[in-house]
Enzyme design. Structure first.
Site, PDB file in Angstrom:
ATOM      1  N   MET A 177       0.806  -1.219   0.000  1.00  0.00           N
ATOM      2  CA  MET A 177       0.000   0.000   0.000  1.00  0.00           C
ATOM      3  C   MET A 177       0.833   1.259   0.000  1.00  0.00           C
ATOM      4  SD  MET A 177      -3.191  -0.777   2.503  1.00  0.00           S
ATOM      5  CE  MET A 177      -3.792   0.862   2.161  1.00  0.00           C
ATOM      6  N   GLY A 178       2.068   1.187   0.413  1.00  0.00           N
ATOM      7  CA  GLY A 178       2.857   2.404   0.497  1.00  0.00           C
ATOM      8  C   GLY A 178       4.260   2.138   0.983  1.00  0.00           C
ATOM      9  N   VAL A 228       7.024   2.733   4.343  1.00  0.00           N
ATOM     10  CA  VAL A 228       7.084   2.947   5.787  1.00  0.00           C
ATOM     11  C   VAL A 228       8.390   3.649   6.132  1.00  0.00           C
ATOM     12  CG1 VAL A 228       7.168   1.835   8.041  1.00  0.00           C
ATOM     13  CG2 VAL A 228       5.612   0.983   6.284  1.00  0.00           C
ATOM     14  N   LYS A 258       3.554   5.816   7.564  1.00  0.00           N
ATOM     15  CA  LYS A 258       3.213   5.150   6.300  1.00  0.00           C
ATOM     16  C   LYS A 258       2.675   6.183   5.319  1.00  0.00           C
ATOM     17  CE  LYS A 258       1.484   1.099   5.947  1.00  0.00           C
ATOM     18  NZ  LYS A 258       0.649  -0.109   6.041  1.00  0.00           N
ATOM     19  N   ASP A 315      -6.121  -9.119   6.082  1.00  0.00           N
ATOM     20  CA  ASP A 315      -4.822  -9.419   5.477  1.00  0.00           C
ATOM     21  C   ASP A 315      -3.817  -9.849   6.531  1.00  0.00           C
ATOM     22  OD1 ASP A 315      -3.038  -9.746   3.399  1.00  0.00           O
ATOM     23  OD2 ASP A 315      -2.416  -7.656   3.349  1.00  0.00           O
TER      24      ASP A 315
END
Length: 432
Positions: free
Chosen positions: A1-2, A4, A18, A112
């Protein structure tokens, strides 16, 4: 998702920052769901979760700040040191179950749960990334929430989800930590087919643990245990030492954050409007790791040794990829060592220059004392020697020998003292 990043709050507390990838940030539906999930995630206060500190789904890019956990992911620990023993597995399972209980009580489904979303702290496991997986359902980058190999049958078949979906993933994660693959390995389609249609193989698991995992992997969500039931069955006895194997505990010790000293220069590097409740944007430190690569079937590393934060640039900030100590500090230490080495060499040379003639004088003076009875004079007594050739009396010869030997011994002692002092000073400069 991105991505960190390791960051610091204005008060100096370590946090994980994040930043969401642009492919998600351009989707309005993703932002809407991200905001609703973050609001729910703020209510999660479990001891085995990394709580949300702050977030801004409307920012460019969207960001979220959570508590920093000093420890590797379960995925990394297993890859480097292999399966865990039964005692560790029970502590691990109890901690994850307690985290899921807190997440479900807040009205969330993790969606998840996998080894890379579980961090290993010194005081137990921590579940991360809860409350944001649902937002990816609206993204065009993924077909479904979850990770191949750790998804429940209802996720794979597109049925409505309940918290029991996390319990199925819990069973897969715990079996994975024991070195067992209940549905085997292979390509994603084949693995997904076995999860939906075949029964798990739990060969190799300790009997009691295998029975618990088997109930978690039931096809019918209603037949799976709740987190509270799992916690009761897995609750470990009181432990006197580390709950992890020694090599994994070493990984935690090495990853503990080393905070920069509180100097004005460091303080200026941290945005006064950094991550904190109600602030508009977080400070953006040096990059630590990608949360996950563009491929949804792969997992990226989570936490890495931290780096000093940097203030964000208005657009397209340059993020250093290497983490090193401050160059000024390195230069200062190097210059200091070179200066001490130079002083050592100079003082050593001076000590040698003074000690050698001083020892020679002492030896000569002592020898002349023996020679006095024979009428000899020292090397400083040229005039006395000339007088002796003209027939000096015995008292004159004795005074000559006694005077010169005493002077040489005195000079030798003084020189010896100075030389020893120089040698001691040189030795002190040699010390690190």
């Amino acid at each position: 998702m991105g991505e960190v990043f390791f960051g610091l709050t204005p008060g100096g507390r370590p946090v994980a920052v994040k930043l969401i990838h642009q492919v998600h940030a351009t989707n309005p539906e993703f932002r809407r769901r991200f905001q609703s999930e973050i609001e729910a995630a703020r209510k999660v206060n479990g001891l085995h979760t990394a709580g949300v500190v702050d977030a801004d789904p409307a920012a460019e890019p969207p960001w979220m700040v959570t508590a920093f956990i000093a420890g590797p992911s379960l995925e990394r620990a297993l890859a480097e040191h292999g399966p865990f023993p039964d005692a560790t597995l029970r502590v691990l399972g109890a901690g994850i179950a307690e985290a899921l209980e807190a997440i479900h009580e807040a009205g969330l489904i993790h969606r998840d749960l996998k080894p890379s979303n579980i961090l290993l702290g010194a005081d137990g496991p921590r579940v991360i990334d809860f409350g944001i997986a649902r937002a990816t359902d609206a993204s065009q980058a993924t077909a479904m929430a979850g990770t191949p190999g750790f998804m429940s049958p209802e996720i794979l078949t597109g049925e409505s989800l309940t918290p029991a979906a996390d319990i199925f993933a819990f069973g897969l994660v715990l079996a994975h930590a024991a070195g067992v693959r209940p549905f085997g390995e292979g390509p994603q389609p084949a693995l997904s087919y076995r999860i939906v249609h075949q029964e798990p193989s739990l060969t190799g698991l300790e009997h009691g643990l295998g029975e618990i995992i088997g109930r978690c992997l039931a096809k019918d969500p209603a037949e799976r245990p709740t987190p509270a039931e799992l916690l009761q069955e897995l609750a470990p006895p009181m432990l006197g030492g580390s709950w992890l194997p020694a090599p994994v505990q070493t990984m935690i010790d090495q990853q503990a954050p080393r905070m920069p000293s509180a100097t004005p220069q460091n303080a200026a590097d941290v945005d006064s409007e950094g991550p904190g409740l109600g602030t508009p944007a977080p400070a953006v430190p040096e990059r630590v790791a990608d949360v996950g690569p563009p491929n949804p079937g792969q997992d990226g590393p989570r936490n890495s040794p931290p780096a000093r934060p940097r203030k964000p640039a208005p657009a397209n900030p340059q993020r250093p990829r290497e983490m090193a100590g401050p160059p000024a500090t390195q230069r200062s230490r190097s210059g200091g060592l070179q200066g001490r080495e130079w002083q050592f060499r100079v003082l050593s040379l001076l000590a040698i220059v003074v000690l050698v003639p001083s020892l020679a004088m002492l030896i000569t003076g002592a020898a002349e004392g023996v020679q006095r009875v024979q009428g000899g004079c020292s090397l400083f007594a040229a005039r006395a020697n000339a007088a002796e050739a003209a027939g000096p009396t015995a008292p004159v010869r004795a005074a000559c020998g006694e005077s010169n030997s005493a002077a040489e011994i005195l000079l030798g002692v003084l020189g010896l003292g100075i030389g020893v002092s120089l040698a001691v000073g040189a030795r002190n400069r040699r010390r690190p």
